[in-house]
Design a protein around this motif. Structure first.
Motif, PDB file in Angstrom:
ATOM      1  N   VAL A 126     -76.906  42.990 -51.238  1.00  0.00           N
ATOM      2  CA  VAL A 126     -76.606  42.056 -52.324  1.00  0.00           C
ATOM      3  C   VAL A 126     -76.414  42.800 -53.635  1.00  0.00           C
ATOM      4  CG1 VAL A 126     -77.550  40.188 -53.739  1.00  0.00           C
ATOM      5  CG2 VAL A 126     -77.727  40.070 -51.247  1.00  0.00           C
ATOM      6  N   LEU A 127     -77.307  43.757 -53.919  1.00  0.00           N
ATOM      7  CA  LEU A 127     -77.182  44.534 -55.154  1.00  0.00           C
ATOM      8  C   LEU A 127     -75.918  45.393 -55.139  1.00  0.00           C
ATOM      9  CD1 LEU A 127     -80.887  45.734 -55.626  1.00  0.00           C
ATOM     10  CD2 LEU A 127     -79.707  43.933 -56.886  1.00  0.00           C
ATOM     11  N   THR A 128     -75.593  45.954 -53.988  1.00  0.00           N
ATOM     12  CA  THR A 128     -74.477  46.895 -53.893  1.00  0.00           C
ATOM     13  C   THR A 128     -73.128  46.230 -54.143  1.00  0.00           C
ATOM     14  OG1 THR A 128     -75.733  48.254 -52.337  1.00  0.00           O
ATOM     15  CG2 THR A 128     -73.357  48.596 -52.399  1.00  0.00           C
ATOM     16  N   VAL A 129     -72.967  44.995 -53.709  1.00  0.00           N
ATOM     17  CA  VAL A 129     -71.662  44.338 -53.855  1.00  0.00           C
ATOM     18  C   VAL A 129     -71.559  43.522 -55.139  1.00  0.00           C
ATOM     19  CG1 VAL A 129     -71.356  44.231 -51.356  1.00  0.00           C
ATOM     20  CG2 VAL A 129     -72.373  42.275 -52.544  1.00  0.00           C
ATOM     21  N   VAL A 156     -71.477  43.043 -61.574  1.00  0.00           N
ATOM     22  CA  VAL A 156     -72.427  43.427 -62.623  1.00  0.00           C
ATOM     23  C   VAL A 156     -73.811  43.069 -62.093  1.00  0.00           C
ATOM     24  CG1 VAL A 156     -73.211  43.068 -64.989  1.00  0.00           C
ATOM     25  CG2 VAL A 156     -70.764  43.035 -64.473  1.00  0.00           C
ATOM     26  N   VAL A 157     -74.612  44.080 -61.820  1.00  0.00           N
ATOM     27  CA  VAL A 157     -75.862  43.877 -61.086  1.00  0.00           C
ATOM     28  C   VAL A 157     -76.793  42.929 -61.815  1.00  0.00           C
ATOM     29  CG1 VAL A 157     -77.912  45.029 -60.185  1.00  0.00           C
ATOM     30  CG2 VAL A 157     -75.673  46.111 -59.949  1.00  0.00           C
ATOM     31  N   TYR A 158     -76.917  43.090 -63.138  1.00  0.00           N
ATOM     32  CA  TYR A 158     -77.855  42.250 -63.872  1.00  0.00           C
ATOM     33  C   TYR A 158     -77.545  40.771 -63.693  1.00  0.00           C
ATOM     34  CZ  TYR A 158     -80.319  39.801 -67.501  1.00  0.00           C
ATOM     35  OH  TYR A 158     -81.106  38.880 -68.153  1.00  0.00           O
ATOM     36  N   ARG A 213     -80.815  45.346 -72.473  1.00  0.00           N
ATOM     37  CA  ARG A 213     -79.574  46.092 -72.752  1.00  0.00           C
ATOM     38  C   ARG A 213     -78.410  45.473 -71.990  1.00  0.00           C
ATOM     39  NH1 ARG A 213     -79.216  51.906 -70.239  1.00  0.00           N
ATOM     40  NH2 ARG A 213     -78.558  50.629 -68.473  1.00  0.00           N
ATOM     41  N   ASP A 214     -78.608  45.225 -70.681  1.00  0.00           N
ATOM     42  CA  ASP A 214     -77.529  44.656 -69.875  1.00  0.00           C
ATOM     43  C   ASP A 214     -77.260  43.200 -70.224  1.00  0.00           C
ATOM     44  OD1 ASP A 214     -77.237  47.069 -68.660  1.00  0.00           O
ATOM     45  OD2 ASP A 214     -77.301  46.299 -66.619  1.00  0.00           O
ATOM     46  N   LYS A 215     -78.269  42.506 -70.772  1.00  0.00           N
ATOM     47  CA  LYS A 215     -78.062  41.131 -71.223  1.00  0.00           C
ATOM     48  C   LYS A 215     -77.316  41.103 -72.551  1.00  0.00           C
ATOM     49  CE  LYS A 215     -78.798  36.621 -71.002  1.00  0.00           C
ATOM     50  NZ  LYS A 215     -78.221  35.764 -69.954  1.00  0.00           N
ATOM     51  N   GLY A 216     -77.348  42.219 -73.288  1.00  0.00           N
ATOM     52  CA  GLY A 216     -76.619  42.300 -74.551  1.00  0.00           C
ATOM     53  C   GLY A 216     -77.434  41.900 -75.759  1.00  0.00           C
ATOM     54  N   LEU A 217     -78.758  42.071 -75.697  1.00  0.00           N
ATOM     55  CA  LEU A 217     -79.592  41.764 -76.855  1.00  0.00           C
ATOM     56  C   LEU A 217     -79.567  42.931 -77.846  1.00  0.00           C
ATOM     57  CD1 LEU A 217     -80.713  39.678 -74.728  1.00  0.00           C
ATOM     58  CD2 LEU A 217     -82.898  39.858 -75.953  1.00  0.00           C
ATOM     59  N   GLY A 218     -79.480  42.606 -79.119  1.00  0.00           N
ATOM     60  CA  GLY A 218     -79.530  43.628 -80.161  1.00  0.00           C
ATOM     61  C   GLY A 218     -78.456  44.675 -79.983  1.00  0.00           C
ATOM     62  N   VAL A 233     -88.438  44.765 -58.015  1.00  0.00           N
ATOM     63  CA  VAL A 233     -88.961  46.131 -57.885  1.00  0.00           C
ATOM     64  C   VAL A 233     -87.851  47.115 -57.537  1.00  0.00           C
ATOM     65  CG1 VAL A 233     -90.429  47.607 -56.454  1.00  0.00           C
ATOM     66  CG2 VAL A 233     -91.329  45.455 -57.344  1.00  0.00           C
ATOM     67  N   LEU A 234     -87.028  46.769 -56.541  1.00  0.00           N
ATOM     68  CA  LEU A 234     -85.923  47.665 -56.181  1.00  0.00           C
ATOM     69  C   LEU A 234     -84.989  47.879 -57.360  1.00  0.00           C
ATOM     70  CD1 LEU A 234     -85.047  46.336 -52.611  1.00  0.00           C
ATOM     71  CD2 LEU A 234     -85.904  48.611 -53.161  1.00  0.00           C
ATOM     72  N   ASP A 235     -84.671  46.806 -58.068  1.00  0.00           N
ATOM     73  CA  ASP A 235     -83.800  46.898 -59.235  1.00  0.00           C
ATOM     74  C   ASP A 235     -84.448  47.758 -60.314  1.00  0.00           C
ATOM     75  OD1 ASP A 235     -81.436  46.003 -60.798  1.00  0.00           O
ATOM     76  OD2 ASP A 235     -82.929  44.955 -62.004  1.00  0.00           O
ATOM     77  N   MET A 236     -85.749  47.566 -60.527  1.00  0.00           N
ATOM     78  CA  MET A 236     -86.453  48.282 -61.593  1.00  0.00           C
ATOM     79  C   MET A 236     -86.505  49.791 -61.342  1.00  0.00           C
ATOM     80  SD  MET A 236     -89.713  49.808 -61.971  1.00  0.00           S
ATOM     81  CE  MET A 236     -90.774  48.935 -60.843  1.00  0.00           C
ATOM     82  N   VAL A 237     -86.897  50.188 -60.145  1.00  0.00           N
ATOM     83  CA  VAL A 237     -86.999  51.623 -59.847  1.00  0.00           C
ATOM     84  C   VAL A 237     -85.632  52.284 -59.958  1.00  0.00           C
ATOM     85  CG1 VAL A 237     -87.629  53.344 -58.117  1.00  0.00           C
ATOM     86  CG2 VAL A 237     -89.023  51.287 -58.376  1.00  0.00           C
TER      87      VAL A 237
END
Length: 483
Positions: free
Chosen positions: A161-164, A167-169, A247-252, A364-368
């Protein structure tokens, strides 16, 4: 507005406030206009999804099954402390677009490598996915021997799911919004129907009888207690990834930096993710105050209020269903809770556990992957044009999946044990970065936007809080080892 990767020039003035001895200097750029809450809601939802699956569904209910609700006040302190920590993690990223770990690396180049270790080691254990499959087996009745293999399949599915995801976020956010919505619906049902007057009264007594701690608390291993404190909220490096998510959400200033995308379906940028800094003029400071207010509101409502509500409801539900002093080990106490709730509600409770714990393993997978890729791309792989941050991210994610699968195939598949290992290690990590956040946000950022006042006191408390429990745990473990 300047687009990600644009706006850099050899002639652009360098922000001297941001240290540049370990990493390249950052240019000045105006802070973008702040957005309303509805457009920035998301990063704290992802953090909440990780939090509910660690301390809220597993460790604190387990403690409630052993000693009742005498320690609910400690859970409140843990969640509140993490709220202040999270906002300091966000402070540096809102101001520069860089992650907190990149900021730490600007202070000392070896912090990057150390935080890869402090992220990978505690979180590599697949305790959450294993727990999710365990609760699924309670609901569906498949044999215990199948749990490791089902869990491996779930890990692979998450990786795909993450690989395809272009934009991962955005993909992770959509999934977690849906899952958290299901969780909150059950919590509201539990609060209104399942707890009853006895549950609410017991929760209330836990807050007003702080000095009446039962002697049975001494029977809880120090590692379990430290793990619960660290996971009263998210815990460890999972808090740090808030930098990457905003960052990926575009804050600040994060809106000026590239996002992690699929190397197959997204548009990659191989540039390193060092940031920008804004001049301290009246207009930029106005925008800063706007960004701080909306980020703080998003964090407080989502992480603190909903997170604390989830923790208290699940502890109270444990108390009213199985009481105190349960001898059930590992996830058997969750199975017992489901049996006491009845066939229909119990099955729903088991399925909730599956949703909660799988959502945590996704986080967790996304975070690491994010933390590791960020460190490598801003550091040793900065000039490598073949390896973008996105490609490094996916290499790390699949390496995690392979490692977790090997752990499960080797026979280490007790979810509570795996979660306790991760949580105790994360308490020590939180002690380390509490100190570094003070150094970064007070010593580097200008006073106008830096750490001060009651928030400085809160961070000093975090150092004492996590440091004290970490030292006690280390002492206890060595005493058992050599005593």
């Amino acid at each position: 507005m300047t687009q990600p990767g644009e706006g850099r020039s050899d002639r652009a003035p360098t922000a001297t406030e941001i240290p540049s001895t370990q990493l390249p200097g950052v240019p000045y750029a105006d802070l973008p206009e702040p957005k309303p809450l509805r457009k920035v809601l998301g990063p704290s939802v992802l953090l909440l999804a990780g939090a509910i699956g660690s301390g809220e569904y597993v460790l604190w209910p387990y403690i409630a099954s052993q000693v009742g609700l005498a320690l609910v006040w400690l859970a409140l302190i843990g969640v509140l402390t993490q709220y202040f920590l999270n906002m300091e993690i966000e402070r540096y990223s809102l101001a520069t677009g860089e992650t907190a770990v990149t900021g730490f690396t600007r202070l000392w180049k070896h912090w990057g490598w150390l935080f890869i270790i402090m992220t990978v080691v505690p979180w590599a254990w697949p305790g959450w996915a294993t727990g999710g499959t365990t609760t699924l087996s309670f609901a569906l009745g498949f044999p215990e021997d199948a749990i490791p293999y089902v869990t491996i399949g779930v890990l692979v599915l998450i990786g795909l799911v993450l690989t395809v995801s272009p934009v991962v976020y955005r993909t992770v956010e959509k999934i977690q919004f849906f899952l958290v919505g299901l969780i909150v619906l059950f919590l509201l049902y539990a609060a209104l129907v399942l707890l009853g007057a006895p549950g609410w009264l017991a929760i209330g007594r836990g807050f007003v009888t702080v000095t009446e701690i039962p002697s049975s608390v001494a029977a809880i291993p120090a590692a379990t207690l430290l793990g619960a404190i660290a996971f009263a909220g998210a815990g460890g490096a999972l808090n740090l990834v808030q930098s990457n998510w905003i960052r990926d959400k575009g804050l600040g200033m994060g809106s000026r930096l590239p996002k992690v995308v699929s190397p197959f379906t997204g548009e990659e940028q191989a540039v390193a993710t060092t940031g920008y800094f804004f001049p301290q003029d009246e207009e930029n400071l106005r925008r800063w105050r706007g960004w701080w207010r909306v980020a703080d509101r998003e964090q407080f409502i989502t992480f603190f209020v909903i997170g604390l509500f989830a923790l208290l409801i699940l502890m109270g539900l444990t108390f009213v269903t199985i009481g105190v002093g349960s001898q059930a080990e590992d996830f058997a106490f969750i199975e017992l809770m489901g049996q006491r709730l009845g066939e229909v509600t119990g099955t729903i409770f088991y399925l909730l556990g599956t949703v909660v714990l799988y959502s945590t393993n996704l986080a967790v997978l996304d975070m690491v992957g994010r933390v590791t890729a960020d460190v490598l791309k801003t550091g040793p792989l900065r000039d490598n044009t073949a390896l973008s941050e996105s490609r490094i991210y996916f290499i790390v994610v699949w390496a995690e999946i392979v490692f977790g699968s090997v752990i499960l195939a080797s026979g280490v598949d007790e979810p509570l044990v795996l979660v306790i290992i991760a949580s105790a290690l994360n308490g020590i990590v939180m002690f380390v970065y509490s100190i570094l956040l003070i150094r970064l946000n007070r010593g580097v950022l200008p006073r106008e936007i830096g750490l001060k006042g009651f928030r400085l006191v809160a961070l000093a408390w975090a150092v004492l809080f996590y440091g004290g429990f970490s030292l006690f745990t280390i002492y206890d473990e060595f005493s058992q080892l050599f005593g």
